[in-house]
Design a protein around this motif. Structure first.
Motif: not given
Length: 244
Positions: A27, A74, A84-86, A71-72, A51, A117, A115
C-alpha cells in the motif's frame, strides 16, 4: 564511462514481468511529515491497477505521532488475473525538523497490520474466463518505516501563481506472515517474507494545506517463496491535506 542503461532496463523488466506474480500488493504508507504538535494529516491515493489507499495521522506532542493506513484492491475480474486485497494497519513514531530553516523533516514509525488477499489465475474461453488456480491468504505484518522530506527553498511559478514543492523518501522494512493459505480451496503450507519497500514522492501545493502527491516505488523480497514474494510496484496519484 559506465553505461547504466542496461541496469534500468533490467530493473524495469523485473518490475513489469513480475507484477502479477505475488499474492501481496504493498500500500501507500503514511508520510505526514509533521512539524509541530496538533497537526492532522489526511491522504488518499489511487492507481491504474485499482489500488486505493488512505492515510491519517495526528501529531499528539511536539515529537510523537500516530498513523493509520488502509487500502483496497479489486481488479482484473475480466482478465487473466483477478486480484483482490484489503489491508489495515497502524503505528506510532517520532518526528522532528532538521536545519536552520526547518525545511527538512525526519520521521520514524513502527506498526502492525492485518489483511486478506485473493489471487485467481484465469484463462479466456468461449464461455468467458475459466479459473486455473485460486489462491487466498490471511496475513499480518510488522513494519518499521523511515520518512525524510525537504521543501524546495524557492517556490515554483505555475500560471503566475507561486506553489510550494516538496520531495521525499519513505523506506519501509516489513515482515509479512501468512496466518492462513488456501490454494484451490485446499489448505497449503504458510509462507513469510521480509520486504524492503523504498518509495519516493513529490508534492505540489494546490492551496494552503492541500497538496497533490505523486508516489512511485517497488519492493524487494528477501525470502524465496512460491506465492508471497516481491513483484507488485507502487505508482499512485493522490491528494494530501494537513491542518491544525
Amino acid at each position: 564511462m559506465i553505461n547504466i542503461k542496461p541496469f534500468y532496463i533490467l530493473l524495469f523488466s523485473v518490475v513489469v514481468f513480475s507484477s502479477c506474480s505475488s499474492i501481496y500488493m504493498p500500500n501507500v504508507p503514511a508520510t505526514p511529515m509533521f512539524k509541530e504538535a496538533g497537526e492532522v494529516y489526511v491522504g488518499g491515493h489511487f492507481n491504474a491497477k485499482g489500488n486505493v489507499s488512505g492515510n491519517v495521522g495526528i501529531a499528539v506532542t511536539e515529537n510523537i505521532a500516530v498513523i493509520a493506513n488502509g487500502s483496497t484492491v479489486n481488479t482484473g475480474g475480466s482478465s487473466n488475473e483477478y486480484f483482490r486485497q484489503w489491508l489495515a494497519e497502524g503505528g506510532v513514531g517520532y518526528f522532528t525538523t532538521i536545519g536552520k530553516d526547518k525545511r527538512q523533516v525526519f520521521e520514524m514509525y513502527a506498526g502492525y497490520g492485518i489483511g486478506n488477499s485473493k489471487d485467481h489465475q484465469q484463462r479466456a474461453s468461449v464461455y468467458g474466463y475459466e479459473l486455473v488456480e485460486a489462491r487466498e491468504m490471511n496475513f499480518d505484518k510488522i513494519f518499521l518505516q523511515v520518512n525524510y522530506s525537504s521543501t524546495r527553498k524557492k517556490k515554483i511559478n505555475i500560471f503566475g501563481d507561486k506553489k510550494e514543492l516538496n520531495y521525499g523518501t519513505a523506506i519501509r522494512l516489513s515482515r509479512i506472515g501468512m496466518k492462513d493459505l488456501w490454494v484451490n480451496n485446499e489448505v497449503a503450507p504458510k509462507e513469510e517474507n521480509f520486504f524492503i519497500e523504498p518509495l519516493f514522492f513529490t508534492r505540489m501545493q494546490l492551496v494552503n494545506g492541500l497538496q497533490v502527491q505523486y508516489t512511485n516505488g517497488f519492493n524487494i523480497g528477501l525470502n524465496k517463496n512460491e506465492y508471497l514474494k516481491a513483484g507488485n510496484s507502487v505508482f499512485t496519484l493522490g491528494l494530501v491535506y494537513t491542518f491544525r
